[in-house]
Write an enzyme that holds these catalytic residues in place. Structure first.
Site, PDB file in Angstrom:
ATOM      1  N   ASN A   9       0.871  -1.177   0.000  1.00  0.00           N
ATOM      2  CA  ASN A   9       0.000   0.000   0.000  1.00  0.00           C
ATOM      3  C   ASN A   9       0.903   1.219   0.000  1.00  0.00           C
ATOM      4  OD1 ASN A   9      -1.765   2.065   0.524  1.00  0.00           O
ATOM      5  ND2 ASN A   9      -2.277   1.405   2.617  1.00  0.00           N
ATOM      6  N   TRP A  10       1.011   1.846  -1.160  1.00  0.00           N
ATOM      7  CA  TRP A  10       1.969   2.956  -1.294  1.00  0.00           C
ATOM      8  C   TRP A  10       1.437   4.260  -0.701  1.00  0.00           C
ATOM      9  CZ3 TRP A  10       4.244   2.487  -6.971  1.00  0.00           C
ATOM     10  CH2 TRP A  10       4.912   1.256  -7.087  1.00  0.00           C
ATOM     11  N   LYS A  11       0.171   4.278  -0.321  1.00  0.00           N
ATOM     12  CA  LYS A  11      -0.450   5.495   0.243  1.00  0.00           C
ATOM     13  C   LYS A  11      -0.166   6.686  -0.682  1.00  0.00           C
ATOM     14  CE  LYS A  11      -0.157   3.358   4.716  1.00  0.00           C
ATOM     15  NZ  LYS A  11      -0.200   3.511   6.160  1.00  0.00           N
ATOM     16  N   HIS A  94      -9.594   1.156   4.522  1.00  0.00           N
ATOM     17  CA  HIS A  94      -8.345   1.369   5.264  1.00  0.00           C
ATOM     18  C   HIS A  94      -8.608   2.348   6.416  1.00  0.00           C
ATOM     19  CE1 HIS A  94      -4.290   2.671   6.254  1.00  0.00           C
ATOM     20  NE2 HIS A  94      -3.886   1.540   5.708  1.00  0.00           N
ATOM     21  N   GLU A  96      -7.058   4.783   7.444  1.00  0.00           N
ATOM     22  CA  GLU A  96      -6.866   6.208   7.119  1.00  0.00           C
ATOM     23  C   GLU A  96      -8.076   6.756   6.369  1.00  0.00           C
ATOM     24  OE1 GLU A  96      -3.019   5.637   5.324  1.00  0.00           O
ATOM     25  OE2 GLU A  96      -2.223   5.134   7.309  1.00  0.00           O
ATOM     26  N   GLU A 164      -5.468  -4.750  10.456  1.00  0.00           N
ATOM     27  CA  GLU A 164      -4.459  -3.716  10.655  1.00  0.00           C
ATOM     28  C   GLU A 164      -4.786  -2.942  11.926  1.00  0.00           C
ATOM     29  OE1 GLU A 164      -2.433  -2.683   6.621  1.00  0.00           O
ATOM     30  OE2 GLU A 164      -4.083  -1.317   6.985  1.00  0.00           O
ATOM     31  N   GLY A 170       2.280   2.493  10.713  1.00  0.00           N
ATOM     32  CA  GLY A 170       3.225   3.593  10.553  1.00  0.00           C
ATOM     33  C   GLY A 170       3.864   4.037  11.856  1.00  0.00           C
ATOM     34  N   SER A 209       3.273  -1.881  10.323  1.00  0.00           N
ATOM     35  CA  SER A 209       4.726  -1.930  10.562  1.00  0.00           C
ATOM     36  C   SER A 209       5.343  -3.294  10.269  1.00  0.00           C
ATOM     37  CB  SER A 209       5.052  -1.464  11.992  1.00  0.00           C
ATOM     38  OG  SER A 209       4.610  -0.129  12.191  1.00  0.00           O
ATOM     39  N   GLY A 230       2.853  -1.086   4.262  1.00  0.00           N
ATOM     40  CA  GLY A 230       2.893   0.336   3.916  1.00  0.00           C
ATOM     41  C   GLY A 230       4.319   0.786   3.665  1.00  0.00           C
ATOM     42  N   GLY A 231       4.924   1.392   4.675  1.00  0.00           N
ATOM     43  CA  GLY A 231       6.248   2.006   4.533  1.00  0.00           C
ATOM     44  C   GLY A 231       7.290   1.105   3.883  1.00  0.00           C
TER      45      GLY A 231
END
Ligand code: PGA
Length: 247
Positions: A9-11, A94, A96, A164, A170, A209, A230-231
């Site tokens: 997930n590149w956000k 998600h 967010e 999640e 994150g 994470s 993600g990151g």
């Protein structure tokens, strides 16, 4: 036997050059055939990602979609448009989106219906906040999210669920493999109670994470079928290491 899935997930990250660099490094790395891999860039980078991934084993998905297939919905992108472009996947609900765009379980459910109708495979995200976990409400919250988004659908072909925990996204904090397994087993039990879902065949990903250093111990758990990353998905070597940990 559920095939492992690792999705990135590149956000809201990326530029033409970084997408080019990241995908070339990923596609040039070792991608074990047992693991299904997907990347989910922003809408504006989808065409570029689709072109680079065409003919490879890496699938492409979006991070969200509209609950409608067309019409006067300024700023929205229909699931049918994503299919038309060549996308296979879409992330829905998600945390967010729930937090910054006030997405309710009802809206996630409507988006899920539209995505499945269009032929996308949905990754539906659920998870509790730190306060909810500390109050002992984690299962109640996740159970309500699952019921709210997944019940009442005629078909949920290709459904994937991602657990999640919001406190792990994150933040560098990861649920311990035991905490994650416990919730994944709970989720599978909940899925078994929802008509139209084959709980044993449904993949449940962990997200929050996930890194090369913790991926293998998470994937070793019975009910953890892969990861939503993600990151670490923005660093080709890290994403490749996570993918290989799932093999
Ligand atoms: P993270 O994000 O790996 O950076 O914690 C995961 C996600 O939000 O999907």
């Amino acid at each position: 036997m559920r095939q492992a899935l690792v999705a990135g997930n590149w956000k809201m990250h990326g530029s033409r050059s970084s997408v080019d660099e990241l995908l070339k490094a990923l596609l040039g790395g070792s991608l074990p055939s047992q693991v299904e891999v997907a990347v989910c860039p922003t809408y504006v980078h989808l065409a570029q990602a689709l072109a680079l991934c065409a003919g490879t084993s890496v699938a492409v998905g979006a991070q969200d979609c509209s609950h409608m297939q067309a019409g006067a919905f300024t700023g929205e992108v229909a699931p049918a448009m994503l299919v038309d472009q060549g996308c296979d996947w879409v992330i829905l609900g998600h945390s967010e989106r729930r937090q910054y765009h006030a997405e309710s379980d009802d809206l996630v459910s409507a988006k899920l219906a539209a995505a499945v109708e269009a032929g996308l495979s949905p990754i539906v995200c659920v998870g509790e906040t730190r306060e909810q976990r500390e109050a002992g409400e984690a299962e109640a919250v996740v159970g309500a999210q699952l019921q709210g988004a997944l019940s009442g659908h005629a078909s949920l072909a290709g459904l994937v669920v991602a657990y999640e925990p919001v406190w792990a996204i994150g933040t560098g904090l990861t649920a311990s493999p035991e905490q994650a397994q416990e919730m994944h087993a709970f989720i599978r039990g909940q899925l078994a109670g929802i008509g139209e879902i084959e709980a044993d065949a449904t993949r449940i990903l962990y997200g929050g994470s996930v890194k090369p250093g913790n991926a293998a111990e998470l994937f070793a758990k019975d009910d953890i079928d892969g990861a939503l990353v993600g990151g670490a998905a923005l660093v080709a070597q890290d994403f490749l290491a996570i993918i290989n940990a799932a093999a």
